[in-house]
Enzyme design. Structure first.
Site: not given
Length: 626
Positions: A137, A277, A370, A391
């Site tokens: 992050e 991902d 989710e 996304e």
């Protein structure tokens, strides 16, 4: 026989179950039919150029509603609590939302706020703090934000150059990255998930990290190496990717979690969503940005494996990385980046079909949960939230950029409507804790301003006409996870030879890459621990020509050990559906995709079931402009 006879009871039970399944399937077919009409514009009114301008202005207002709320009520804390109009520290306590929003301010042409923010950060921010932070992050949000803002602030071509700017953000970025380097001191080269910015890696730090966490550092660390002429940053990030790739299965699949010391996969579920991902994303984007064909080779091999074992057109499932047995028939919201990545790779047709399937979930609930279970066709228990993720909007932007199909503008309008009516709060935009009831939560991630709103603005800016900023402005997107905007003047052509298998990469609009500006040399020591290499890999393993097997596990055991799925799944077979409704009969003219699903039972025996997955028919005719 009496009504209580078990045979009669069983017959009636089966008949009732069949009727319920038929009703559910008819409802599903009607839903698909309505969705197809909307997607083809039969019902929906297309977005005009004039409306695109209005929507772009509305998105701009959405940004400032949130940004001003953060600056007034939360700054300099990390993030805004938009319901209570308060702030909270969530990552490191260093004005995270401000740093993450810098390039969006520049993209919107807000010179005043961009300049004042850069100056404040240069004077007040420091990383010599006793905070343990996520390497992943911190890299994509903070390091990426500092680097993109540095390039924008130091380049005349952007129109946002700050005359008094003297590389303060680059100095901060280098300091931050050096404080994260101890995380890479592992036998595999794959970094720990967290690091203390003052003291390094805690002795009790978990040795388990996600594939995305270890493989999503190459863009930021690679750009930093080129700007500082110190190769150590790019070396450690690339070694981490090599360490993960060398431990892929014989099917060229990677798992979700790995032990950074032993190299053992601790979770062998392979997918394109949670925990994996951006590993795939950064492989392709590192090639696009740097022209390094090693990344291209790895991406092509990995992409081929995904399309062979995970793709159940138009959806994607999770499988065991060794056996390819399906363990999780789930649409995970983080999968929604995939159609956009396929656009960058030049594989448009499956991107269109998958985007349509993913968007149908948004339209059903107003947001994407989710998790959406493809077997039960319902929101997955415990995964009902929508944390303002970007996304799906990102993929919508890339597909509109590639096809100019107005359906994607209609989708953008739906995104704006959902966010305005379902997520808008007094001081910003709220997390949605339950997409079925649109219950709000008092939290707003920094990526809402850095990505979600930005992609919406880019989408409608692209639609306003020839004077749009996307194609005629001073920026070239680096296509990073945070989509930082790098000035085009700083991205010069690098002469690289095309790979024999890179046909799908051509024509994606990215003809430039950042050249290597320094000769590789041994970096000056950062600590006595940084190795700068991945010692367990041979040359062939680094370049994907062979696999790395743990010495203490015989190679034959890897392929013969029965796969044990990490989760159970419910399967639905609707092969007995009698489609008597005319509309349903019309839809059934095309054969339904039936996917053979293998699952392991507790006793190790495998059973075969048939699972019907939703299929998009919106791609029945090819766009002649492609």
């Amino acid at each position: 026989m009496s009504p209580t006879n078990p045979l009669v009871y069983t017959f009636h039970l089966r008949k009732k179950k069949k009727i319920l399944m038929e009703d559910k399937s008819r409802w599903l077919l009607c839903a698909i039919f309505i969705s197809l009409l909307l997607d083809h514009g039969v019902v929906a009114v297309g977005v005009t150029h004039e409306e695109a301008k209005l929507l772009r202005d509305e998105v701009r207002e959405m940004f400032y509603h949130s940004f001003d709320g953060y600056m007034k009520h939360a700054f300099p804390l990390d993030e805004l609590k938009p319901l209570s109009c308060e702030g909270e520290d969530t990552l490191g306590g260093y004005a995270l939302t401000l740093i993450d929003s810098l390039d969006t301010l520049a993209l919107l042409g807000d010179r005043a706020n961009f300049t004042s923010s850069v100056e404040w950060i240069g004077k007040n921010l420091q990383f010599n703090i006793n905070k343990t932070v996520s390497v992943f992050e911190t890299s994509i949000r903070v390091l990426g934000g500092l680097l993109s803002a540095h390039l924008i602030a130091s380049d005349y071509a952007t129109g946002m150059r700050i005359p008094s700017y003297d590389n303060e953000l680059l100095v901060l970025a280098e300091d931050l990255a050096r404080r994260m380097l101890p995380a890479f001191d592992t036998p595999t080269g794959i970094p720990f998930g967290s690091v203390n910015l003052m003291h390094g890696v805690d002795k009790h730090e978990s040795k388990i990290t996600s594939t995305a966490g270890g493989g999503t550092l190459t863009l930021e660390f690679g750009v930093l190496s080129r700007l500082t002429n110190d190769p150590v940053f790019e070396q450690v990030a690339k070694n981490a990717v090599r360490g993960l790739w060398a431990r892929r299965s014989n099917l060229d699949l990677v798992g979700a979690h790995i032990n950074v010391f032993t190299g053992e996969w601790t979770q062998k579920d392979a997918g394109i969503g949670t925990s994996i991902d951006s590993f795939y994303e950064y492989l392709l984007k590192a090639y696009i940005l740097f022209g390094d064909e090693e990344y291209l080779y790895m991406f092509q091999e990995a992409y081929g494996a995904v399309m062979q074992y995970l793709h159940k057109d138009p959806w994607y499932v999770e499988v065991n990385m060794d056996s390819a047995a399906i363990v999780w028939p789930l649409f995970n919201s983080l999968q929604a980046f995939w159609p956009g990545l396929q656009v960058l790779a030049g594989d448009i047709d499956p991107a269109i079909r998958t985007h349509t399937a993913f968007f149908s979930v948004w339209r059903r609930y107003g947001f994407t949960p989710e998790g959406f279970n493809l077997a039960t066709l319902s929101v997955q228990h415990g995964q009902k939230s929508y944390p303002l993720r970007p996304e799906l909007i990102e993929s919508t932007y890339w597909l509109y950029k590639a096809t100019r199909d107005p359906r994607y503008l209609d989708a953008g309008r739906d995104f704006v409507t959902s966010l305005q009516y379902g997520a808008r709060c007094p001081c910003g935009y709220c997390h949605i804790t339950d997409v079925e009831f649109h219950k709000q939560e008092d939290h707003m991630e920094s990526f809402f301003l850095a990505e979600t709103v930005k992609y919406l603005w880019l989408l409608f800016d692209l639609a306003v006409g020839p004077d749009n900023r996307v194609e005629n402005g001073p920026y070239q997107s680096n296509a990073a996870g945070k989509e930082e905007q790098y000035p085009a003047a700083n991205i010069s052509s690098a002469s690289t030879q095309d790979s024999n298998d890179s046909s799908k990469i051509s024509g994606n609009g990215f003809g430039n890459s950042i050249p290597l500006q320094y000769p590789y040399q041994e970096p000056s020591p950062i600590t006595g621990l940084i190795k700068g290499v991945c010692p367990a890999l041979t040359h062939a393993q680094k370049y994907g020509l062979s696999h790395l097997f743990l010495e203490r596990i015989p190679q034959e055991d890897v392929s013969t050990t029965p796969a044990k799925p990490g989760r159970s799944m419910v399967l639905i077979s609707d092969q007995t559906i009698d489609k008597t409704n005319p509309e349903e009969a019309a839809l059934s003219a095309q054969p339904e995709p039936i996917v053979a699903v293998s699952g392991s039972s507790d006793n190790g025996q495998t059973t075969d079931e048939e699972l019907t997955l939703l299929e998009s028919e919106t791609d029945s005719t090819e766009d002649p402009t492609l």
